[in-house]
Design an enzyme around this catalytic site. Structure first.
Site, PDB file in Angstrom:
ATOM      1  N   VAL A 120       0.827  -1.205   0.000  1.00 43.59           N
ATOM      2  CA  VAL A 120       0.000   0.000   0.000  1.00 43.59           C
ATOM      3  C   VAL A 120       0.864   1.260   0.000  1.00 43.59           C
ATOM      4  CG1 VAL A 120      -0.101   0.244   2.523  1.00 43.59           C
ATOM      5  CG2 VAL A 120      -2.072   0.951   1.171  1.00 43.59           C
ATOM      6  N   LYS A 121       2.118   1.099   0.449  1.00 37.46           N
ATOM      7  CA  LYS A 121       2.965   2.264   0.672  1.00 37.46           C
ATOM      8  C   LYS A 121       3.377   2.965  -0.624  1.00 37.46           C
ATOM      9  CE  LYS A 121       3.302   2.104   5.178  1.00 37.46           C
ATOM     10  NZ  LYS A 121       3.412   3.191   6.117  1.00 37.46           N
TER      11      LYS A 121
END
Ligand SMILES: Cc1ncc(COP(=O)(O)O)c(C=O)c1O
Length: 453
Positions: A43-44
Site C-alpha cells: 500500500v505504501k
C-alpha cells in the site's frame, strides 16, 4: 494501445476480495483490500509517490536530490520506484528487527540501506529516527521524508484508498479494520469514509508493546506499554502526527503469535499470500466479531506481500523457535525434532573429569552420557561434578568411571511424553532416545519444559 507511461502509473485500483474460511464465524460480509497488487507489492507505493510529488511542488525536493527516510521497507520500496523514475538518490534507514529480505529488496531497487538497533529509545542517537534526521542534516541537497509526521502520507489515502473502497463497496461499507503504524492508511481512509457516512466504524489493529490502544482509550502516553515485539509494520513507541485518534473508534491488540499464525492461515485458507500485519488485522477482526451484524460490510486492508516474510512467519524453524507453531507434542521424538541434526555429545569412562567439563563448556550443555565398549554405562552432570569437586579438590584429574552416576534411561521414539517426563528425578537429569541403527539422542529437562505450550 493501453499502457502506463512508467511503473508509477500502475499504482492503485487494487482488488477487493471476499474472505471465506479464515473469517468463518464472523456474521458479516468481510472483504479484503489486497494492496500487494501495487507494483512495489504494498500500500505504501501510494503515499510514497504522493509525498514526493508534494515535496517537489513546494521545493523541499530539488532535481537530483537525495531522499532520506527511516522505513521498515515498504515505504522504502515505494520511494525507490519513484526515485528511479524521477531521477533521485535514496537512503533508507532501517531497524535491525526487519527481515533480511526487506533489506535485500531495497538494495535491489537501488537504495542505500543503513541498519540501526531496534532496542534503543527513539531519542537515542543510534535509533533510526535519530540517524535519519542526522543523515538528512549532513547530506547536501537532501530531503527527509518523515512518513510519521508528513501530512501527504494520510492525504494519499484520503485521495485514493478511501475513494476506491467507497466505490468498490458501492457505499455499503460499515466497518474498516486496519493495522496502524504511521497512521497514514487509517487516518486518510477514515477521513474520506466518515465524510461520506459518519456511521462507518473505524478499527485500528495494534500490537502488544505499542502505545496506541491505551493512548486512544485514556489519553495517557504510557511508557510501560512499550516493549519489543515481533509483529512487523504496526504499533509504535511514539505518537506519529499521521494517527488522527479522533477518527478512530477503537483499537484491538493482537499478540505476536496470533499475528504470525494468522499470516499463515490467510495464505493456506484463502490463497492470498500477504504479510504479517494482514495476519494481525484478520485476527483483530475476529476479536471484534461481536461488533458486526449479518448485513454489515467489513473491509480489512492487507498492507504488503508474504514474500517479505519467507524467512520469518513462513519458515517452520523460525516459528518453532518462538513457540508459534501449533504442533502437538505427544511422543518422545516430537520433543527433539528441532535438534535432531546435532550429534549426541558423549564422554568415555577413561576420560578425565576435566575433559567432561571442557566439553560441557564448549557445547554449552549441562549433562553428558558416559560410554565404554558395552554402550551407555554412566552419566555426569553439573551437580555431580560440583559434588565431586567439593569432596576432592583434585577431582579434575580423576577418570569419569570413578565419579560417574547411573546411566540415563533409554526410551523408544514413540514413548508417550507423560512416560518420558516420569523418568526425570532429582538424580536423573536426562533420558536417551533410541533412534534405531545404534543411534541415540538426548532429552533434557529443558527440552521437556520447552515443549510445554
Ligand atoms: C507491513 C505494514 N503493515 C502496516 C503498516 C502500517 O500502515 P500505516 O503506516 O499507514 O499506519 C505498515 C507501515 O509501515 C507496513 O509496512
Amino acid at each position: 494501445m493501453n499502457y502506463s507511461e512508467n511503473i508509477l502509473g500502475t499504482i492503485g485500483n487494487t482488488p477487493l476480495v471476499k474472505l471465506n474460511k479464515v473469517v468463518a464465524g464472523v456474521d458479516a460480509l468481510v472483504l479484503a483490500k489486497v494492496e500487494t497488487f501495487n507494483p512495489g507489492n504494498s500500500v505504501k507505493d501510494r503515499m510514497a509517490v504522493k509525498m514526493i510529488q508534494d515535496a517537489e511542488a513546494d521545493g523541499r525536493l530539488q532535481p537530483g536530490g537525495t531522499i532520506i527516510e527511516g522505513t521498515s521497507g515498504n515505504t522504502g520500496m515505494g520511494l525507490a520506484l519513484a526515485a528511479i523514475v524521477k531521477g533521485y538518490k535514496l537512503i533508507c534507514v532501517i531497524s535491525d528487527k526487519q527481515s533480511k529480505e526487506k533489506m535485500d529488496i531495497l538494495r535491489a531497487v537501488g537504495a542505500k540501506v543503513v541498519v540501526c538497533p531496534t532496542d534503543v529509545e527513539p531519542t537515542d542517537p543510534r535509533s533510526y529516527y535519530s540517524v535519519s534526521k542526522r543523515l538528512a542534516k549532513e547530506t547536501p541537497n537532501s530531503w527527509y521524508v518523515n512518513q510519521y509526521d508528513n501530512p501527504s502520507n494520510a492525504i494519499a489515502h484520503y485521495e485514493q484508498t478511501g475513494p476506491e473502497i467507497w466505490e468498490q463497496t458501492q457505499g455499503k461499507i460499515t466497518h474498516f479494520v486496519v493495522g496502524v503504524g504511521t497512521g497514514g492508511t487509517i487516518s486518510g481512509v477514515a477521513k474520506y469514509l466518515k465524510e461520506k457516512n459518519p456511521n462507518i466504524k473505524i478499527w485500528g489493529i495494534d500490537t502488544y508493546g505499542s502505545v496506541f490502544k491505551k493512548y486512544h482509550e485514556t489519553g495517557i502516553f504510557d511508557e510501560n506499554e512499550i516493549y519489543s515485539y515481533i509483529t512487523e509494520g504496526i504499533g509504535e513507541d511514539i505518537l506519529p502526527k499521521n494517527v488522527d485518534f479522533s477518527l478512530i473508534d477503537g483499537f484491538t491488540k493482537v499478540t505476536d503469535k496470533d499475528a504470525a499464525v494468522y499470516t499463515r492461515k490467510i495464505a493456506l485458507e484463502e490463497g492470498i499470500f500477504v504479510g504479517n500485519s494482514a495476519g494481525a488485522a484478520v485476527k483483530g477482526l475476529l476479536q471484534l466479531k461481536d461488533h458486526f451484524k449479518p448485513e454489515d460490510v467489513v473491509v480489512v486492508l492487507f498492507h504488503d506481500s508474504g514474500s517479505r516474510y519467507v524467512g520469518k512467519m513462513f519458515n517452520d524453524d523460525w516459528m518453532r523457535e518462538r513457540g508459534f507453531l501449533e504442533e502437538e507434542i505427544t511422543k518422545a521424538e516430537d520433543v527433539i525434532k528441532d535438534h535432531l541434526d546435532k550429534s549426541l555429545i558423549i564422554a568415555r569412562t577413561e576420560e578425565l573429569v576435566s575433559h567432561a567439563i571442557e566439553r560441557m563448556r564448549k557445547y554449552k550443555i549441562s549433562q553428558i552420557p558416559v560410554v565404554d565398549v558395552n554402550g551407555f554405562v554412566g552419566s555426569v552432570d553439573e551437580s555431580l561434578l560440583f559434588q565431586s569437586y567439593i569432596n576432592d579438590k583434585n577431582s579434575a584429574e580423576r577418570p569419569l568411571r570413578e565419579i560417574m552416576g547411573a546411566p540415563y534411561p533409554i526410551v523408544a521414539m514413540g514413548t508417550p511424553i507423560e512416560e518420558v517426563s516420569k523418568l526425570f528425578t532429582r538424580e536423573n537429569a536426562a533420558v536417551l532416545i533410541d533412534l534405531g541403527n545404534g543411534k541415540h539422542h538426548i532429552i533434557t529437562k529443558y527440552d521437556i519444559i520447552g515443549s510445554i505450550k
